[in-house]
Design an enzyme around this catalytic site. Structure first.
Site, PDB file in Angstrom:
ATOM      1  N   ASP A 150      31.504  40.609   9.282  1.00  0.00           N
ATOM      2  CA  ASP A 150      30.649  39.429   9.176  1.00  0.00           C
ATOM      3  C   ASP A 150      31.181  38.515   8.081  1.00  0.00           C
ATOM      4  O   ASP A 150      32.390  38.503   7.840  1.00  0.00           O
ATOM      5  CB  ASP A 150      29.200  39.856   8.918  1.00  0.00           C
ATOM      6  CG  ASP A 150      28.192  38.957   9.606  1.00  0.00           C
ATOM      7  OD1 ASP A 150      28.068  37.802   9.179  1.00  0.00           O
ATOM      8  OD2 ASP A 150      27.546  39.398  10.571  1.00  0.00           O
ATOM      9  N   HIS A 225      24.812  34.996   6.269  1.00  0.00           N
ATOM     10  CA  HIS A 225      24.758  35.707   7.547  1.00  0.00           C
ATOM     11  C   HIS A 225      25.129  37.176   7.377  1.00  0.00           C
ATOM     12  O   HIS A 225      24.439  38.078   7.868  1.00  0.00           O
ATOM     13  CB  HIS A 225      25.703  35.025   8.535  1.00  0.00           C
ATOM     14  CG  HIS A 225      25.558  35.472   9.954  1.00  0.00           C
ATOM     15  ND1 HIS A 225      26.160  36.621  10.441  1.00  0.00           N
ATOM     16  CD2 HIS A 225      24.897  34.932  11.004  1.00  0.00           C
ATOM     17  CE1 HIS A 225      25.873  36.757  11.724  1.00  0.00           C
ATOM     18  NE2 HIS A 225      25.098  35.740  12.087  1.00  0.00           N
ATOM     19  N   SER A 533      22.746  37.964  16.644  1.00  0.00           N
ATOM     20  CA  SER A 533      23.340  38.481  15.405  1.00  0.00           C
ATOM     21  C   SER A 533      22.359  39.362  14.656  1.00  0.00           C
ATOM     22  O   SER A 533      22.757  40.307  13.974  1.00  0.00           O
ATOM     23  CB  SER A 533      23.748  37.325  14.487  1.00  0.00           C
ATOM     24  OG  SER A 533      24.984  36.779  14.831  1.00  0.00           O
TER      25      SER A 533
END
Length: 755
Positions: A150, A225, A533
């Site tokens: 990520d 994220h 996600s």
């Protein structure tokens, strides 16, 4: 850069890989005609024996290809060994032609830019401290290592504290790579390792790229994220890797991260990224994940956020567990009270005024200047004179939701109503806005705009209602979650499963405000995001629990446990919904993940690596395409002669009736992982227009890990004359005759295809 970091979730270990990019570069003039390519070599190439080191062999191809006086090493990015045999480097078109004709080169693929598929959820999933629960039965995932690819990790987050964590697993072979604002002490017994990968991303940079976004050349997360997904996967014990930047994730960097993750000893690899579907032999994630699967690593990937478009599901290889997104029953009401007395439902995570939740009534404005994009609230599109002190209506789409609020605030607006369009329907992804704001669904937005058009001075106020749990129907499939059928392999039902992915609250880095906007000066430990996600790490964490409880199970067995124990009804007992209609298999796959049942599934559908090769033969893949994917040189003619009537032993069934074909036989094999001396009987709900016969109708197991096969005959009874492709669905369930806890359910998808 690819950041790899590992944490052990109270006993689960999380390895995090992060991709970051250094934006202050001097780019050679000759770089303008160079592109990055991933070069795959024959693992037993004739020229390999001339070199003692693999990297020297890889490097030799550049020396033979680059004709200029430039140092070939300046073009070399990565050497790959565990995901595939090969390397990534920069070449011109002329050099590429030379390379294609060289001995031992089996495939060359251009670097692809992939995108990220951007709490209370553990309770919603039924996880808790009960002695017989999945957490307790798996010892909270003790010793399991999750590798996350990520944007990196914020190691100071409370989610990555290592209090009461056991020592590092002996199998761990990774490192804590130092970099900008990230040193070896940033890792601990929870976040046990970290890496970052920059080369693929840096190679694409030009002087025209904006440098306004801050990036760390290290595993440290500058986006949020990666911190969010990693803390979701393993809570207080997570490992993480950074492989993505503001502009996306490059396949060369991702492949390097997967390569290290396999060598470092991860058990589960979690990838919340991808693109639109492409052939498996061109897909670096599919190629790398096959080799990971061979080594016993379970690869979990996000399905993508391109729903509700049919056949948009990404990461569709049959050895990957593909996860779609669903909703929670948690709401953040922000009710809109119009001046005419109408009340419209909206949602927001704007904190509001703690002393008073009743917002001030303001004049409403909805500006429509198609040339400037004012209805979408683009930067510079709003007239300060028309907006100042008013509540502005902004249509969803194109630019970010929080960004629209910042534009309204900069233009002097006092509030915002974010209005869904016909594309978004009633989808309700919330944001922590920088000004008082609410999101209303499409039907509400129609009422809102009718009211604005009906009066000279429309007015409204927002009433913030905090958090409400348990009042709404959930789970339901998220509108944005990518849908099947699989574009490249419709014989396998994708996505496999859905999990919470809407309005998920998880860890957040301290360099960003909760909105993620650079202008947001607020600082929090947690924030909210939506996307597949967010669904992907939920399943990765549950898979780690299963792997901890059953360390000898194959990746396919773990996936089977996840898929055959799902929920297909919501918490009110009604069918899972997809918008206003019951969810179909192409939206929800096998159903909604249920960790409490998955930890003890009774029976599993196992698949060995050789079985996937046979499956590729049934798809008419060529010998070279199969070799590219698997590094196996095979004769499909010989394989199919030995496996007549072969069916991949997948937990779901997808049958396609092509023109003039009326029947199909499917084989499956179940392995007992539950009780000794068990008997299961079959229950069938046949798809409409299909007759189903199962033989035998009972399966008897005398001992653990015994395998028993069965066959299913499907016969089309659909009348002729119906035009176009049509779909129907049903299911087949094996039920334990003495213990109803064990219900092993397989969804059945049937397609009538004209071609």
């Amino acid at each position: 850069f690819y950041n790899c970091f590992i944490c052990s979730m109270e006993h689960k270990i999380f390895f995090f890989f992060s991709l970051a990019i250094f934006l202050i570069l001097v780019i050679p003039l000759s770089a303008s005609n160079l592109e990055t390519y991933i070069v795959q070599l024959h693992p037993h190439g004739m020229s390999k024996s001339s070199f003692t080191e693999r990297i020297d062999w890889h490097y030799s191809f550049l020396k033979q290809t680059i004709l200029s006086e430039e140092d070939p090493l300046s073009r070399f990015l990565y050497s790959y060994s565990d995901t595939m045999e090969g390397f990534a480097a920069r070449f011109s078109e002329t050099e590429l032609e030379v390379l294609r004709n060289m001995q031992d080169v089996i495939a060359i693929r251009p670097d692809r830019l992939l995108q990220l598929h951007t709490t209370y959820s553990y309770k919603f999933l039924g996880l808790g401290p009960a002695k017989e629960g999945a957490w307790s039965r798996s010892a909270y995932g003790q010793g399991t290592i999750i590798g996350v690819l990520d944007t990196g990790v914020w190691p100071e987050s409370p989610s990555f504290g290592d209090q009461h964590m056991p020592p590092l697993p002996r199998k761990w072979k990774g490192i804590c790579q130092e970099g900008e604002k990230f040193n070896s002490s940033s890792c601990n017994r929870k976040l046990i390792g970290a890496r970052f990968y920059t080369k693929g991303h840096l190679a694409t940079l030009t002087s025209s790229i904006s440098t306004s976004n801050v990036e760390y050349v290290s595993p440290r997360d500058a986006h949020g994220h990666g911190t969010h997904t990693s803390s979701t996967a393993a809570g207080a014990s997570v490992p993480m890797a950074n492989v993505c930047w503001f502009s996306g994730c490059y396949s060369s960097d991702i492949l390097a991260g997967m390569d290290d993750a396999i060598r470092d000893g991860v058990d589960v690899l979690s990838l919340s990224l991808g693109g639109f579907p492409i052939p498996l032999y061109d897909d670096s994630i599919a190629i790398g994940s096959y080799r990971a699967m061979e080594r016993g690593v379970l690869v979990i990937c996000a399905a993508g956020n391109n729903g509700p478009i049919p056949s948009s599901v990404a990461n569709e290889a049959p050895w990957i567990t593909t996860v779609g997104a669903s909703t929670l029953d948690r709401k953040f009401p922000a009710i809109l009270h119009l001046g005419n007395g109408q009340v419209l439902y909206g949602e927001s995570m704007y904190p509001g005024n703690r002393l008073s939740k009743q917002g001030k009534e303001l004049e409403l404005v909805y500006l429509r200047d198609g040339n400037r994009g004012s209805e979408l609230c683009f930067k510079g599109s709003l007239s300060r004179a028309k907006v100042r002190g008013r509540m502005v209506v902004c249509d969803r789409g194109v630019n970010g939701r929080s960004e629209k609020g910042e534009v309204v605030k900069e233009s002097g607006g006092a509030g915002m109503i974010l209005a869904n369009t016909e594309i978004n329907l009633e989808e309700n992804s919330v944001d922590v806005h920088v000004l008082p704001a609410t999101l209303v669904g499409y039907s509400e937005s129609v009422h809102l705009k009718n009211y604005i058009n009906s009066t000279k001075r429309p007015r409204a106020r927002i009433e913030f209602g905090g958090t409400i749990i348990g009042k709404s129907r959930s789970p339901a499939v998220a509108l944005f979650s990518s849908r099947g059928p699989s574009l490249t392999n419709p014989s396998i039902l994708k996505p496999d499963i859905v999990a919470p992915g809407v309005n998920i609250i998880a860890a957040w880095p301290q360099n960003l405000g909760p909105s993620g906007l650079p202008q947001d000066s607020r600082r929090v430990n947690f924030s909210v995001l939506s996307g597949t996600s967010m669904a992907c790490p939920h399943v990765s964490g549950i898979a780690a629990l299963i792997r901890s409880a059953h360390p000898t199970w194959s990746p396919a067995a773990v996936r089977s446990a996840l898929m055959t124990t799902t929920d297909v009804n919501d918490h009110f007992g009604a069918p899972l919904m997809d918008g206003s209609k019951p969810a179909k298999l192409f939206a929800m796959g096998a159903g909604h993940v249920n960790p409490e049942r998955a930890i003890d599934p009774g029976l599993v559908y196992n698949i060995m690596p050789d079985d996937y090769v046979t499956h590729l033969c049934t798809l008419k893949y060529t010998k070279s395409e199969i070799f590219t994917l698997t590094h196996r040189s095979v004769s499909c003619q010989e394989i199919m002669a030995k496996n007549r009537g072969f069916s991949l032993n997948y937990p779901s069934m997808s049958v396609i009736f092509k023109r003039n074909r009326k029947s199909k036989m499917v084989r499956r094999q179940l392995t007992n992982v539950g009780l000794l001396n068990s008997t299961y009987s079959v229950e069938v709900k046949a798809p409409e227009g299909v007759e189903i016969r199962v033989k035998p109708q009972t399966l008897t197991f005398s001992h653990l890990y015994q395998s028993v096969s069965y066959r299913v005959w499907l016969t089309s009874t659909r009348r002729k004359g119906i035009q176009g492709d049509t779909y129907t669905q049903g299911h087949l369930t094996w039920v334990h005759t003495q213990d109803s806890h064990y219900r092993v359910r397989s969804p059945i998808s049937v397609t009538w295809a004209e071609k």
